[in-house]
Design an enzyme around this catalytic site. Sequence first.
Site, PDB file in Angstrom:
ATOM      1  N   LYS A 117       0.864  -1.185   0.000  1.00  0.00           N
ATOM      2  CA  LYS A 117       0.000   0.000   0.000  1.00  0.00           C
ATOM      3  C   LYS A 117       0.893   1.225   0.000  1.00  0.00           C
ATOM      4  O   LYS A 117       2.056   1.151   0.429  1.00  0.00           O
ATOM      5  CB  LYS A 117      -0.885   0.027   1.255  1.00  0.00           C
ATOM      6  CG  LYS A 117      -2.163   0.821   1.072  1.00  0.00           C
ATOM      7  CD  LYS A 117      -3.192   0.019   0.307  1.00  0.00           C
ATOM      8  CE  LYS A 117      -4.453   0.790   0.044  1.00  0.00           C
ATOM      9  NZ  LYS A 117      -5.461  -0.085  -0.549  1.00  0.00           N
ATOM     10  N   ASP A 157      -6.495   4.280  -5.277  1.00  0.00           N
ATOM     11  CA  ASP A 157      -7.252   4.091  -4.034  1.00  0.00           C
ATOM     12  C   ASP A 157      -7.942   5.431  -3.785  1.00  0.00           C
ATOM     13  O   ASP A 157      -8.183   6.175  -4.750  1.00  0.00           O
ATOM     14  CB  ASP A 157      -6.297   3.671  -2.899  1.00  0.00           C
ATOM     15  CG  ASP A 157      -7.050   3.152  -1.679  1.00  0.00           C
ATOM     16  OD1 ASP A 157      -7.463   1.992  -1.687  1.00  0.00           O
ATOM     17  OD2 ASP A 157      -7.241   3.912  -0.709  1.00  0.00           O
TER      18      ASP A 157
HETATM   19  P1  NAD Z   1     -13.358   7.536  -4.135  1.00  0.00           P
HETATM   20  O1  NAD Z   1     -12.342   8.557  -3.790  1.00  0.00           O
HETATM   21  O2  NAD Z   1     -13.783   7.367  -5.559  1.00  0.00           O
HETATM   22  O3  NAD Z   1     -14.703   7.807  -3.304  1.00  0.00           O
HETATM   23  C1  NAD Z   1     -14.722   7.974  -1.917  1.00  0.00           C
HETATM   24  C2  NAD Z   1     -16.121   8.413  -1.532  1.00  0.00           C
HETATM   25  O4  NAD Z   1     -16.203   8.504  -0.102  1.00  0.00           O
HETATM   26  C3  NAD Z   1     -16.498   9.797  -2.062  1.00  0.00           C
HETATM   27  O5  NAD Z   1     -17.867   9.806  -2.416  1.00  0.00           O
HETATM   28  C4  NAD Z   1     -16.265  10.696  -0.862  1.00  0.00           C
HETATM   29  O6  NAD Z   1     -17.023  11.898  -0.908  1.00  0.00           O
HETATM   30  C5  NAD Z   1     -16.735   9.770   0.240  1.00  0.00           C
HETATM   31  N1  NAD Z   1     -16.251  10.145   1.566  1.00  0.00           N
HETATM   32  C6  NAD Z   1     -15.018  10.576   1.923  1.00  0.00           C
HETATM   33  N2  NAD Z   1     -14.981  10.862   3.227  1.00  0.00           N
HETATM   34  C7  NAD Z   1     -16.230  10.591   3.717  1.00  0.00           C
HETATM   35  C8  NAD Z   1     -16.825  10.680   4.989  1.00  0.00           C
HETATM   36  N3  NAD Z   1     -16.154  11.144   6.048  1.00  0.00           N
HETATM   37  N4  NAD Z   1     -18.124  10.302   5.106  1.00  0.00           N
HETATM   38  C9  NAD Z   1     -18.816   9.850   4.031  1.00  0.00           C
HETATM   39  N5  NAD Z   1     -18.311   9.756   2.814  1.00  0.00           N
HETATM   40  C10 NAD Z   1     -17.031  10.130   2.658  1.00  0.00           C
HETATM   41  O7  NAD Z   1     -12.818   6.182  -3.501  1.00  0.00           O
HETATM   42  P2  NAD Z   1     -13.213   4.701  -3.915  1.00  0.00           P
HETATM   43  O8  NAD Z   1     -12.238   4.234  -4.929  1.00  0.00           O
HETATM   44  O9  NAD Z   1     -14.685   4.632  -4.194  1.00  0.00           O
HETATM   45  O10 NAD Z   1     -12.865   3.927  -2.569  1.00  0.00           O
HETATM   46  C11 NAD Z   1     -13.785   3.848  -1.490  1.00  0.00           C
HETATM   47  C12 NAD Z   1     -13.295   2.826  -0.485  1.00  0.00           C
HETATM   48  O11 NAD Z   1     -13.145   1.564  -1.151  1.00  0.00           O
HETATM   49  C13 NAD Z   1     -11.922   3.133   0.128  1.00  0.00           C
HETATM   50  O12 NAD Z   1     -11.950   2.708   1.468  1.00  0.00           O
HETATM   51  C14 NAD Z   1     -10.970   2.269  -0.662  1.00  0.00           C
HETATM   52  O13 NAD Z   1      -9.821   1.922   0.089  1.00  0.00           O
HETATM   53  C15 NAD Z   1     -11.837   1.056  -0.935  1.00  0.00           C
HETATM   54  N6  NAD Z   1     -11.412   0.284  -2.118  1.00  0.00           N
HETATM   55  C16 NAD Z   1     -11.395   0.847  -3.350  1.00  0.00           C
HETATM   56  C17 NAD Z   1     -11.000   0.072  -4.449  1.00  0.00           C
HETATM   57  C18 NAD Z   1     -11.020   0.625  -5.849  1.00  0.00           C
HETATM   58  O14 NAD Z   1     -10.743  -0.138  -6.784  1.00  0.00           O
HETATM   59  N7  NAD Z   1     -11.348   1.878  -6.052  1.00  0.00           N
HETATM   60  C19 NAD Z   1     -10.589  -1.254  -4.257  1.00  0.00           C
HETATM   61  C20 NAD Z   1     -10.633  -1.799  -2.971  1.00  0.00           C
HETATM   62  C21 NAD Z   1     -11.050  -1.006  -1.901  1.00  0.00           C
END
Ligand code: NAD
Length: 427
Positions: A117, A157
């Site tokens: 990471k 991420d």
């Molecule tokens: P992203 O940046 O596209 O979206 C994040 C979302 O969370 C946004 O809508 C943002 O406004 C919201 N957010 C941020 N802080 C917040 C809060 N305090 N309360 C409520 N909402 C809040 O990110 P993503 O790629 O959708 O990732 C989301 C989660 O999924 C993360 O934890 C990430 O580690 C995990 N994840 C993502 C992937 C991937 O392929 N994108 C893979 C595995 C895990």
Amino acid sequence: MVIMKSVKKEAVECETEHFLMAQKQLDEIALEMGLDAELHERLRYPKRSLIVSIPVRLDNGKVHTFTGYRVHHDVSLGPAKGGIRYHPEVNLGEVAGLAMLMTWKCSLMGLPFGGAKGGIRCEPWNMSNGELERLTRRYTAEIINLIGPDKDIPAPDMYTNEQTMAWIMDTYSVNVGYTVPSVVTGKPISIGGSLGRQEATGRGVAYCTRQAVAHAELKTKNPAVVIQGFGNVGSITAKLLHESGYKIVAVSDVYGGIYNPEGLDIPRLLAHVSEMRKVAQFSGGQAISNDELLVLPCDILIPAALGNQIRIDNVANIKCKIIVEAANAPVNPEADQYLQEKNVMVVPDILANAGGVTVSYFEWVQGLMHLFWTEEEVNQRLEQIMGRACQQIFDLSKKSGLRLRMAALRIGISRLAEAKRLRGLYP
Ligand code: NAD
């Protein structure tokens, strides 16, 4: 638990609350499965961690120095694999804890990768595109000795995306003197990205949700779903579950949420978010806060934003039957224990959000082969791998009485332990 006295570590810099949470999970399952004590000790800390200073000239002409991290937890099964996040709360412990989760996840899914990471402590929403590009390129240059298609393959991420991956790929390629698409995954299609990668995590979350509903034998035909976070993962999950006939009653982002007990009009909401960049002020629901959203009555709660959202101080108010962990580590260990006692099914992050790394694996393979698959092929292979992992976990949980998280960890850690035993210890 037996921890070797001779190798006891006194003050390890990564031991933040987040990291200790991941370590505690390992300790619990190691004890349950009777993991060899020396092997257990080796897995409790990352293999290597790099902290870098990243000087960046800002648009105002001044230079600001940011702090960045890249951590490899274990690389016994193959090159390290894991995302890069940009967020003000990034620190060594968070990155190391997430790298450990990546090790278990890749092993669980049967992928030939170890866990990594990375991240930069910054406020990406307060930075211009030019500043983000300079930040990303300098960070890449600082970690260049760690990454490479056979060493460590970053991916997006939180608050990083396809464009970030394109800058990393370009910086790496310029430095080695030729184009190396497979140094990152989650790239734009035009420079070697895979069809289906952008939707893969949400697609996997939606798949696991349907499996969980089947196993929980929910009576209703159109379960009510609440989703925290409406970025890449949350929005795709909402779209796919809506298409499967589920009723998405509430969603939120960092600015707040919206609620409609009759079900939100998801296609209209997606159009609204694509124009306004936030869910707030959507006319088809009433405004609610993120705290209120988590405790709404529903069948399924999908945290898809940050870690540590369901804790001992709010867990007693949660009213769902199933939690699907789309984010990494959204439920802390005390809350997890409480949910188990209340018979709430928790589909763990290392399974629920593994669709992303699985299609990243497909992207890496396609890049190395210079042969590209259709979207149907990608989605079909994803479903095959997710299906196999779900089946193994639900079967083991049923047979052993382990909760789903422990069953998933047991399968992932057993595979890794076997690999480490066979490889032996150098020298
Ligand atoms: P992203 O940046 O596209 O979206 C994040 C979302 O969370 C946004 O809508 C943002 O406004 C919201 N957010 C941020 N802080 C917040 C809060 N305090 N309360 C409520 N909402 C809040 O990110 P993503 O790629 O959708 O990732 C989301 C989660 O999924 C993360 O934890 C990430 O580690 C995990 N994840 C993502 C992937 C991937 O392929 N994108 C893979 C595995 C895990």
